[in-house]
Design a protein around this motif. Structure first.
Motif, short mmCIF file in Angstrom:
data_model
loop_
_atom_site.label_atom_id
_atom_site.label_comp_id
_atom_site.label_asym_id
_atom_site.label_seq_id
_atom_site.Cartn_x
_atom_site.Cartn_y
_atom_site.Cartn_z
N ALA A 162 -2.40 1.05 14.58
CA ALA A 162 -1.82 1.09 13.33
C ALA A 162 -1.23 2.21 12.71
O ALA A 162 -0.08 2.34 12.51
CB ALA A 162 -2.67 0.56 12.17
N LEU A 163 -1.86 3.40 12.99
CA LEU A 163 -1.59 4.67 12.53
C LEU A 163 -0.38 5.31 13.65
O LEU A 163 0.65 5.84 12.96
CB LEU A 163 -2.46 5.55 12.61
N LEU A 164 -0.61 4.85 14.83
CA LEU A 164 0.51 5.45 15.52
C LEU A 164 1.87 4.43 15.37
O LEU A 164 2.81 5.05 15.35
CB LEU A 164 0.00 5.04 17.10
N THR A 165 1.89 3.45 14.97
CA THR A 165 2.90 2.65 14.42
C THR A 165 3.63 3.41 13.11
O THR A 165 4.85 3.15 13.25
CB THR A 165 2.76 1.25 14.20
N GLY A 166 2.75 3.59 12.26
CA GLY A 166 3.22 4.12 11.24
C GLY A 166 4.15 5.63 11.30
O GLY A 166 4.86 5.73 10.95
N LEU A 167 3.46 6.28 12.60
CA LEU A 167 4.02 7.62 12.63
C LEU A 167 5.37 7.22 13.61
O LEU A 167 6.33 7.70 13.22
CB LEU A 167 3.08 8.40 13.73
N VAL A 168 5.32 6.23 14.33
CA VAL A 168 6.62 6.01 14.99
C VAL A 168 7.67 5.70 14.35
O VAL A 168 9.04 5.62 14.30
CB VAL A 168 6.26 5.05 16.44
N THR A 169 7.41 4.88 13.04
CA THR A 169 8.30 4.33 12.16
C THR A 169 9.10 5.63 11.49
O THR A 169 10.09 5.05 11.14
CB THR A 169 7.63 3.30 11.27
N ILE A 170 8.52 6.46 11.40
CA ILE A 170 9.24 7.81 10.83
C ILE A 170 10.51 8.02 11.58
O ILE A 170 11.42 8.76 10.82
CB ILE A 170 8.40 8.75 10.76
N SER A 171 10.64 7.61 12.73
CA SER A 171 12.03 7.94 13.41
C SER A 171 13.38 7.20 12.81
O SER A 171 14.40 7.62 12.79
CB SER A 171 11.95 7.39 14.97
N ILE A 172 13.00 5.94 12.08
CA ILE A 172 13.89 5.26 11.58
C ILE A 172 14.70 6.19 10.32
O ILE A 172 15.86 6.20 10.09
CB ILE A 172 13.45 3.94 10.92
N TYR B 115 -3.44 -1.18 9.09
CA TYR B 115 -4.70 -1.36 9.45
C TYR B 115 -5.82 -2.32 8.30
O TYR B 115 -6.37 -3.10 8.74
CB TYR B 115 -5.52 -0.28 9.63
N LEU B 116 -5.73 -1.61 7.21
CA LEU B 116 -6.28 -2.09 6.19
C LEU B 116 -5.82 -3.65 5.78
O LEU B 116 -6.81 -4.39 5.70
CB LEU B 116 -6.14 -1.24 4.86
N SER B 117 -4.63 -3.91 5.85
CA SER B 117 -4.31 -5.28 5.60
C SER B 117 -5.01 -6.34 6.63
O SER B 117 -5.36 -7.25 6.31
CB SER B 117 -2.83 -5.44 5.43
N ALA B 118 -4.79 -5.84 8.06
CA ALA B 118 -5.24 -6.77 9.00
C ALA B 118 -6.61 -6.64 8.98
O ALA B 118 -7.29 -7.72 9.36
CB ALA B 118 -4.69 -6.12 10.44
N LEU B 119 -7.42 -5.63 8.42
CA LEU B 119 -8.89 -5.81 8.41
C LEU B 119 -9.25 -6.68 7.31
O LEU B 119 -9.92 -7.46 7.68
CB LEU B 119 -9.54 -4.39 7.96
N ILE C 280 0.82 -1.21 0.05
CA ILE C 280 0.10 0.02 -0.16
C ILE C 280 0.90 1.29 -0.05
O ILE C 280 0.48 2.32 -0.68
CB ILE C 280 -0.84 -0.02 1.29
N MET C 281 2.00 1.20 0.61
CA MET C 281 2.85 2.31 0.73
C MET C 281 3.67 2.58 -0.61
O MET C 281 3.48 3.78 -1.02
CB MET C 281 3.88 2.14 1.84
N ASP C 282 3.94 1.46 -0.97
CA ASP C 282 4.62 1.37 -2.55
C ASP C 282 3.39 1.99 -3.61
O ASP C 282 3.92 2.84 -4.52
CB ASP C 282 5.15 -0.07 -3.09
N SER D 62 2.56 7.48 7.26
CA SER D 62 1.22 7.38 7.77
C SER D 62 0.46 6.74 6.93
O SER D 62 -0.48 5.68 7.20
CB SER D 62 0.42 9.01 7.68
N VAL D 63 0.57 6.57 5.52
CA VAL D 63 0.06 5.55 4.66
C VAL D 63 0.34 4.20 5.00
O VAL D 63 -0.44 3.27 4.90
CB VAL D 63 0.38 6.02 3.26
N PHE D 64 1.69 4.01 5.29
CA PHE D 64 1.94 2.64 6.03
C PHE D 64 1.34 2.27 7.25
O PHE D 64 0.81 1.16 7.08
CB PHE D 64 3.36 2.70 6.37
N GLY D 65 0.92 2.87 8.09
CA GLY D 65 0.16 2.76 9.17
C GLY D 65 -1.33 2.62 8.90
O GLY D 65 -2.02 1.54 9.41
N LEU D 66 -1.76 3.27 8.05
CA LEU D 66 -3.26 2.98 7.16
C LEU D 66 -3.04 1.69 6.55
O LEU D 66 -3.98 0.87 6.87
CB LEU D 66 -3.63 4.11 6.42
N GLY D 67 -2.08 1.26 5.91
CA GLY D 67 -1.98 0.09 5.35
C GLY D 67 -1.74 -1.24 6.20
O GLY D 67 -2.44 -2.23 6.06
#
Length: 168
Positions: A105-115, A155-159, A21-23, A148-153
């Motif tokens: 999921a969105l929080l995870t996406g936002l936290v991943t920006i630290s990398i 959620y959507l993938s798990a859903l 989804i991010m790609d 953020s799109v990764f975080g949404l992804g």
């Protein structure tokens, strides 16, 4: 298959799905708005240089290309997506896969920006949070949107998986 095996397969699928989804987001930005995203060959180059003890570059783009860097970069990109999906599961619980909610999921996406901000961009010679790029604010906003799109992804993938596996 054991319950642990099912959760393992699901979390790998969620990580891959979120990365796809991010790609797709990056592809849409490139095709519609002519906005370029990270070249994953450079990620591969960076990782391959690590074998030689080189972890930081003045400019990763100026570093000599390495054989198989694109394959290494793309594999790493998807492996990182899977690792981040595992991190989400560690912050929640395996039951999140059965009943996913968007906030973790969105929080995870936002936290991943630290990398990219604090590890990859400085190692690539771009400075902390792209400070040494021509338009750091724009680069930061693009990273924020992409993660953020990764975080949404996530959620959507798990859903989708929760709906598919609901009957099993």
């Amino acid at each position: 298959m054991s319950i642990e095996g099912i959760y393992l397969v699901k979390i790998i699928a969620v990580g891959i799905g979120a990365t796809v989804i991010m790609d797709l987001w990056a592809l849409m930005l490139r095709r519609v708005f002519k906005v370029m995203s990270l070249n994953f060959c450079l990620v591969g180059r960076w990782l391959i240089y690590m074998r030689d003890g080189v972890f930081r570059h003045k400019s990763i783009m100026s570093a000599q290309a390495k054989p198989a860097e694109c394959a290494v970069g793309w594999l790493a990109h998807y492996a990182i997506g899977i690792v981040f999906a595992f991190a989400l599961l560690l912050m929640t619980s395996p039951s999140w896969l059965d009943q996913p909610t968007i906030l973790p999921a969105l929080l995870t996406g936002l936290v991943t920006i630290s990398i990219p901000f604090f590890i990859m961009q400085p190692a690539f010679g771009m400075g902390i949070a792209a400070a040494k790029t021509p338009k750091p604010g724009q680069a930061r906003l693009r990273s924020l949107m992409t993660h953020s799109v990764f975080g949404l992804g996530l959620y959507l993938s798990a859903l989708v998986l929760s709906i598919v596996f609901q009957g099993s």
